[in-house]
Design a protein around this motif. Structure first.
Motif, PDB file in Angstrom:
ATOM      1  N   ASN A  61       0.818  -1.214   0.000  1.00 27.30           N
ATOM      2  CA  ASN A  61       0.000   0.000   0.000  1.00 27.30           C
ATOM      3  C   ASN A  61       0.853   1.266   0.000  1.00 27.30           C
ATOM      4  O   ASN A  61       1.973   1.266   0.493  1.00 27.30           O
ATOM      5  N   PRO A  62       0.315   2.364  -0.525  1.00 24.10           N
ATOM      6  CA  PRO A  62       1.042   3.631  -0.444  1.00 24.10           C
ATOM      7  C   PRO A  62       1.264   4.026   1.019  1.00 24.10           C
ATOM      8  O   PRO A  62       0.412   3.777   1.872  1.00 24.10           O
ATOM      9  N   GLU A  63       2.394   4.656   1.272  1.00 21.08           N
ATOM     10  CA  GLU A  63       2.717   5.143   2.614  1.00 21.08           C
ATOM     11  C   GLU A  63       2.484   6.649   2.662  1.00 21.08           C
ATOM     12  O   GLU A  63       3.102   7.404   1.912  1.00 21.08           O
ATOM     13  N   ALA A  64       1.580   7.057   3.556  1.00 25.44           N
ATOM     14  CA  ALA A  64       1.235   8.474   3.671  1.00 25.44           C
ATOM     15  C   ALA A  64       1.467   8.989   5.079  1.00 25.44           C
ATOM     16  O   ALA A  64       0.837   9.958   5.499  1.00 25.44           O
ATOM     17  N   GLY A  65       2.358   8.320   5.817  1.00 22.88           N
ATOM     18  CA  GLY A  65       2.602   8.717   7.186  1.00 22.88           C
ATOM     19  C   GLY A  65       1.812   7.916   8.188  1.00 22.88           C
ATOM     20  O   GLY A  65       1.962   8.088   9.398  1.00 22.88           O
ATOM     21  N   GLN A  66       0.964   7.013   7.689  1.00 21.57           N
ATOM     22  CA  GLN A  66       0.141   6.198   8.590  1.00 21.57           C
ATOM     23  C   GLN A  66       0.900   4.995   9.132  1.00 21.57           C
ATOM     24  O   GLN A  66       0.394   4.266   9.983  1.00 21.57           O
ATOM     25  N   GLY A  67       2.103   4.763   8.635  1.00 23.56           N
ATOM     26  CA  GLY A  67       2.953   3.710   9.173  1.00 23.56           C
ATOM     27  C   GLY A  67       2.769   2.346   8.565  1.00 23.56           C
ATOM     28  O   GLY A  67       3.329   1.362   9.041  1.00 23.56           O
ATOM     29  N   VAL A  68       2.022   2.253   7.462  1.00 27.26           N
ATOM     30  CA  VAL A  68       1.716   0.953   6.877  1.00 27.26           C
ATOM     31  C   VAL A  68       2.958   0.284   6.296  1.00 27.26           C
ATOM     32  O   VAL A  68       3.050  -0.952   6.269  1.00 27.26           O
ATOM     33  N   LYS A  69       3.931   1.066   5.860  1.00 28.15           N
ATOM     34  CA  LYS A  69       5.140   0.495   5.269  1.00 28.15           C
ATOM     35  C   LYS A  69       5.963  -0.263   6.305  1.00 28.15           C
ATOM     36  O   LYS A  69       6.780  -1.110   5.962  1.00 28.15           O
ATOM     37  N   THR A  70       5.726   0.024   7.575  1.00 29.36           N
ATOM     38  CA  THR A  70       6.360  -0.716   8.660  1.00 29.36           C
ATOM     39  C   THR A  70       5.423  -1.777   9.215  1.00 29.36           C
ATOM     40  O   THR A  70       5.823  -2.927   9.433  1.00 29.36           O
ATOM     41  N   ALA A  71       4.155  -1.431   9.434  1.00 25.62           N
ATOM     42  CA  ALA A  71       3.213  -2.347  10.087  1.00 25.62           C
ATOM     43  C   ALA A  71       2.906  -3.569   9.236  1.00 25.62           C
ATOM     44  O   ALA A  71       2.830  -4.691   9.759  1.00 25.62           O
ATOM     45  N   PHE A  72       2.706  -3.395   7.934  1.00 26.29           N
ATOM     46  CA  PHE A  72       2.389  -4.538   7.073  1.00 26.29           C
ATOM     47  C   PHE A  72       3.507  -5.582   7.088  1.00 26.29           C
ATOM     48  O   PHE A  72       3.265  -6.770   7.312  1.00 26.29           O
ATOM     49  N   PRO A  73       4.754  -5.191   6.838  1.00 33.33           N
ATOM     50  CA  PRO A  73       5.835  -6.183   6.911  1.00 33.33           C
ATOM     51  C   PRO A  73       5.986  -6.795   8.306  1.00 33.33           C
ATOM     52  O   PRO A  73       6.420  -7.946   8.424  1.00 33.33           O
ATOM     53  N   MET A  74       5.637  -6.049   9.353  1.00 34.41           N
ATOM     54  CA  MET A  74       5.699  -6.613  10.699  1.00 34.41           C
ATOM     55  C   MET A  74       4.758  -7.809  10.839  1.00 34.41           C
ATOM     56  O   MET A  74       5.083  -8.799  11.508  1.00 34.41           O
ATOM     57  N   VAL A  75       3.586  -7.722  10.217  1.00 33.06           N
ATOM     58  CA  VAL A  75       2.636  -8.834  10.276  1.00 33.06           C
ATOM     59  C   VAL A  75       3.243 -10.071   9.618  1.00 33.06           C
ATOM     60  O   VAL A  75       3.175 -11.184  10.154  1.00 33.06           O
ATOM     61  N   VAL A  76       3.835  -9.881   8.449  1.00 29.92           N
ATOM     62  CA  VAL A  76       4.458 -11.003   7.743  1.00 29.92           C
ATOM     63  C   VAL A  76       5.610 -11.570   8.561  1.00 29.92           C
ATOM     64  O   VAL A  76       5.739 -12.794   8.724  1.00 29.92           O
TER      65      VAL A  76
END
Length: 722
Positions: free
Chosen positions: A66-81
């Motif tokens: 997903n696009p990263e807009a400051g919501q932290g998804v670029k870190t949180a998504f890989p953390m789940v994996v």
């Protein structure tokens, strides 16, 4: 909560695929295709999403889709994996995916990223671990049940054998792919090792050291720079422009009129100026003389006059429960009040921009900080007549979106200019472009009337909502659900609506709708509680104690979030100085239950917000760092926005930069204390839920400290300076 039954909770269209790259790396993918687009999901042409790659040197690469807009998804998504794969986070590399249909939904909006990605991310990590454990078990001739995965290794306790993941890749790739329903997915906080901990953002160092990450940082060989002049009156068209004169200015390579379309969300009419540097293009733009054709002259003054007239009318009834008028007649006390909030701008710090490269082959490449790149690609394809398959979109980090970058006008402008000049070009808007061509959060008027009994209990509620529409329908961001509380929480309820026709473009704005009307509702609830002689916490918990028909929200989760915020703030147990006050509010939206308690100190009409305590239930928190950032950012954004407004005259916005639309300064930011309820419910997003309740909590605290009830935003209209 019962044990997770994967077959009950996962989409039956989820598939796994495993492959071996020429380098010897193991690739694990998972996807959920749209049945309307794919008839035979198990055909040879189906390609899965690609989330996990393990290289022969042991490097683990996880793709964030997903696009990263400051919501932290670029870190949180890989953390789940990584959690499900059982690898050490320190060994993980994170890559940003481009727009790719194999990933399914790739968007930032509606706080849907985490809920939509939760299953696929867990499947990807769990499936990779499953295969690696099975590979080790086969190698050692033991049962997989006797083996355990831990920090990038597989361990057989009985024999003491240990194998690192990279030594098992070839065997794992040759094994049968497990059925998704056979995977045991982690789902509860009690099962997590990495999730729920504090992990800094993967881009933090690059951001703080100024390394290129954002859309405006893109640089291509031979790239030119473009600006685009549009009419300040929304929808205005070019009658004439001195483009030949502008073409001869220093550094200018192109200047031309774009006829555009009538779509305010698409390619609007305007004049493009392209230069060797952005400054040369912008300097030349200032020499433009454009005559515009306009077709309306909307103004805030006219809106207010029409709203005042509509307030006296009945409006359209959207919902009625019980007998409201009869309940008012028998109420011990009736309370009435009206609330107003203005249009506001997104004011994201990175103005809109996009880089485009049109190839002679007809292929188009875009580098776009877009919240919904698939929608942008579709608009570009439709407007330019280019097949979507010929358009490649690279996802750049977004310097603030909040809903603004769900619109794609900046993408289609860059694409059009690139095709016209046949050179790589970066379109960069100015702050004035951004603020004057926004898709604003719409203003509205709320006229409330409540009836309470002798015990101060709410027994009747009437709400006349005056908002904005076009062609008889509410405009984007102006819709209020008939099921919004207190519908379902009071036996006699009525919602009425009146519409003001507008030509102003509106759109999703962080926590669309909720971010505004929660302030009106929760402030009025404060008035009703005080009129009934009730403690504000007691009144709200009583309101959440019973529903009449289907409840509009989960009463227990809402109440629990409210209780924890009040408890941590010491509500009712701390004695405050005469010039201090506390206020509270609760709200539910986009899957999240959030309550805030605010404390302010007043010096006459000058107010300082000292602290905010937050109670939050969004299911399991994935990354405590990102979660805190979201809550803190939402509270600060709410306090900032409560002091801002956009007004219109002659069909155009009157505010155009931070000199007359000033954002909150660091010295004005309060201390914020976050308390998360780590429940076993499925996770929801957090970009939007913390915003809505912050404004009314602060406004109610201001009343407690000053006696000034704020019924009109921005605060200064009530004489309050924060």
């Amino acid at each position: 909560m019962k044990d997770l039954n994967v077959q009950d909770t996962l989409d039956r269209r989820s598939f796994l695929k495993v492959s071996m790259l020429a380098t010897g790396a193991l690739l694990v993918g998972v996807g959920c295709e749209d049945p309307e687009q794919v008839n035979d999901l198990q055909s040879d042409t189906w390609i899965p999403n690609l989330y996990v790659r393990i290289d022969i040197d042991g490097t683990v690469t996880i793709v964030s889709k997903n696009p990263e807009a400051g919501q932290g998804v670029k870190t949180a998504f890989p953390m789940v994996v990584a959690e499900c794969l059982e690898v050490d986070w320190k060994t993980v590399n994170v890559e940003q995916a481009p727009l790719d249909d194999r990933y399914g939904r790739q968007a930032v909006g509606g706080s849907r990223g985490t809920p939509d990605g939760w299953d696929d991310l867990r499947i990807a990590g769990t499936a990779a671990r499953y295969l690696l454990v099975a590979a080790a078990a086969q190698t050692w001739n033991v049962s997989p049940a006797e083996c355990e995965a831990r920090e990038g290794t597989v361990i057989h306790a009985g024999s003491g054998k240990v194998a690192r993941y990279e030594s098992l890749l070839a065997v794992a790739a040759a094994l049968p792919v497990p059925d998704v329903a056979d995977l045991k997915l982690k789902s509860r906080p009690s099962e997590f090792k990495l999730l729920g901990t504090f992990v800094p953002g993967v881009d933090n160092r690059k951001i703080t050291t100024g390394q290129p990450l954002f859309g405006c940082d893109v640089r291509l060989d031979g790239m030119l720079y473009a600006v685009f002049e549009k009419c300040r009156t929304f929808g205005g068209k070019v009658r004439s422009a001195n483009v030949e004169e502008v073409r001869n200015l220093p550094g200018v390579t192109h200047a031309f009129v774009v006829e555009g379309t009538d779509n305010l969300s698409g390619l609007q009419p305007g004049v493009a100026v392209v230069g060797e540097t952005w400054w040369q293009a912008q300097s030349a733009r200032e020499q433009l003389r454009v005559e515009w054709d306009t077709n309306h002259s909307d103004s805030s003054v006219a809106y207010e006059q029409e709203a005042e007239a509509l307030a006296t009318e009945a409006g359209e009834t959207l919902r009625t429960d019980g007998d409201v008028e009869a309940a008012f007649d028998t109420s011990a006390k009736v309370i009435e009040a009206s609330y107003y909030y203005p249009f506001v701008s997104h004011a994201n710090l990175e103005p809109q921009n996009c880089t485009a490269l049109y190839h002679e082959s007809g292929r188009l490449e875009l580098w776009a900080p877009s919240q919904n790149p698939r929608g942008g690609r579709a608009l570009v394809a439709e407007t330019l007549g280019i097949p979507e398959k010929n358009i490649h979109v690279n996802l750049e980090r977004i310097g603030g979106g909040f809903g603004r970058r769900l619109r794609h006008d900046f993408m289609v402008e860059a694409a059009w200019i690139a095709r016209e000049i046949r050179q790589p070009v970066q379109l960069q808007w100015t702050r004035e472009d951004d603020m004057c061509h926004d898709f604003y959060r719409p203003a509205a008027w709320h006229h409330f009337k409540a009836g309470i009994d002798n015990a101060g209990k709410l027994v009747a509620f009437d709400h006349h909502f005056v908002t904005f529409g076009s062609g008889g329908e509410t405009v984007s961001g102006a819709d209020l659900s008939p099921g919004h509380y207190p519908a379902g929480l009071v036996p006699n309820f009525r919602l009425r609506q009146s519409l003001i026709e507008t030509h102003v473009p509106t759109g999703p704005w962080r926590s669309p709708g909720h971010s505004a009307y929660c302030w009106a509702y929760q402030s009025f609830f404060d008035e009703v509680a005080i009129a009934g002689g009730r403690d504000q916490l007691e009144f709200r918990l009583d309101l959440l104690s019973k529903s009449y028909g289907d409840p509009p929200l989960d009463l227990k989760r809402t109440g629990d979030a409210l209780r924890i915020a009040a408890e941590k703030a010491g509500w009712g147990s701390r004695k405050l100085d005469a010039n201090r006050g506390m206020g509270m509010a609760f709200h539910y939206d986009h899957g999240g239950f959030v309550s805030h308690v605010a404390q302010v100190v007043a010096d006459g009409s000058n107010v300082k917000v000292e602290k905010v305590w937050s109670g939050i239930d969004i299911g399991p928190v994935l990354n405590l760092s990102g979660a805190r950032n979201q809550v803190e950012g939402a509270v600060v954004d709410a306090l900032s926005t409560a002091q801002l407004e956009i007004t219109f005259a002659n069909g155009a916005a009157e505010q155009d930069n931070f000199h007359d639309y000033g954002l909150l300064r660091i010295s004005q930011a309060p201390e914020i204390e976050c308390h998360f309820i780590q429940s076993d419910n499925s996770p929801s997003g957090l970009g939007e839920p913390p915003f809505a309740a912050a404004t009314p909590a602060i406004a109610n605290a201001i009343f407690a400290a000053t006696g000034t009830r704020i019924r009109t935003l921005p605060f200064r209209r009530s004489g309050i300076v924060v």
